[in-house]
Enzyme design. Structure first.
Site, short mmCIF file in Angstrom:
data_model
loop_
_atom_site.label_atom_id
_atom_site.label_comp_id
_atom_site.label_asym_id
_atom_site.label_seq_id
_atom_site.Cartn_x
_atom_site.Cartn_y
_atom_site.Cartn_z
N VAL A 86 0.74 -1.22 -0.01
CA VAL A 86 -0.10 -0.08 -0.07
C VAL A 86 1.00 1.36 -0.02
O VAL A 86 1.69 1.34 0.96
CB VAL A 86 -0.96 -0.05 1.25
CG1 VAL A 86 -1.69 1.31 1.14
CG2 VAL A 86 -1.82 -1.28 1.26
N LYS A 87 0.72 2.14 -0.97
CA LYS A 87 1.64 3.12 -1.32
C LYS A 87 0.86 4.51 -0.54
O LYS A 87 -0.43 4.97 -1.06
CB LYS A 87 1.89 3.52 -2.77
CG LYS A 87 3.05 4.28 -3.05
CD LYS A 87 3.22 4.22 -4.59
CE LYS A 87 4.68 5.17 -4.81
NZ LYS A 87 4.58 5.28 -6.32
N LEU A 88 1.42 5.19 0.30
CA LEU A 88 0.70 6.25 1.09
C LEU A 88 1.67 7.37 0.99
O LEU A 88 3.02 7.29 1.20
CB LEU A 88 0.57 5.86 2.53
CG LEU A 88 -0.23 4.68 2.63
CD1 LEU A 88 0.25 3.96 3.78
CD2 LEU A 88 -1.68 4.93 2.69
#
Ligand code: E4P
Length: 217
Positions: A86-88
């Site tokens: 998950v890229k945040l």
């Protein structure tokens, strides 16, 4: 150093995978939009296709910018495939979300990092990867590779496990300089990866070998 490809283009991902050197993929909303995918179903199917090609982590970026939205989207993205990271974004809410996912053992990539302070917060929140943007710093006359060295030194000094993922790589020389700087991963366009192969003496030598081989047939 691991090699990720920085694209959502299926053909380019396949080409890099077929070379046998691909360790993962990074995408972002701009790269996904370039592929013409629209709506949740198409976007999720696109990630499924990417995950079916590569063996390593596939970064999928949330669109939300608020904490609750990032958690909701991140959980949906992580459920697509165990390879999803998950890229945040590296914002206050993004760091909170990194902490949330790391406490649940979901891999995260903290993106849009432009300073050692931002990288430190991402590492303290337990990010799997931190993505300093080399090319975008160079674009504004700063030294992107120097930031990679600085973060690598700090992480080594304090024993942070977060991997330094050099992003916004624009050309082959960036890859070589990030290698020297000790980056754990470089995420690159296919053209920059292929650029590593190029050498005039290889072309010249092969040409001679082909001609000499023909003399013996
Ligand atoms: C990848 O994780 C980044 O989103 C990407 O490398 C940004 O690259 P750009 O600066 O060339 O858009």
């Amino acid at each position: 150093m691991k090699f990720f490809i920085d694209t959502a283009n299926i053909d380019q991902i396949r080409q890099a995978h077929e070379m046998g050197i691909l360790d993962g993929v990074t995408t972002n909303p701009s790269l996904m939009a370039k592929e013409g995918v629209k709506g949740k179903e198409q976007i999720f199917n696109h990630y499924k296709t990417i995950c079916s090609i590569v063996d390593g982590p596939v970064s999928a970026e949330v669109f939300a910018t608020d904490y609750e939205g990032m958690i909701r989207e991140g959980e949906e993205l992580a459920a697509i495939d165990p390879k999803i990271t998950v890229k945040l974004p590296c914002t206050k809410d993004g760091i909170r979300a990194v902490k949330y996912f790391s406490s649940k053992n979901v891999a995260t990539n903290c993106t849009l990092v432009f300073s050692v302070g931002q990288a430190l917060l991402a590492a303290k929140a337990g990010a799997t990867f931190v993505s300093p943007f080399v090319g975008r710093l160079d674009d504004i006359s700063e030294d992107g590779v120097a930031l990679i060295s600085h973060i690598v030194n700090v992480f080594n000094c304090y024993g942070f496990q977060t991997q330094v993922l050099a992003a916004s790589i624009r050309h082959t020389n960036h890859i070589i300089r990030c290698l020297d700087a000790g980056a754990d991963v470089a995420t690159c366009p296919l053209s920059a990866i292929e650029g590593l192969l190029k050498h005039p003496l290889t072309d010249k030598g092969l040409d001679t070998f082909v001609k000499d081989a023909a003399k013996m047939q």
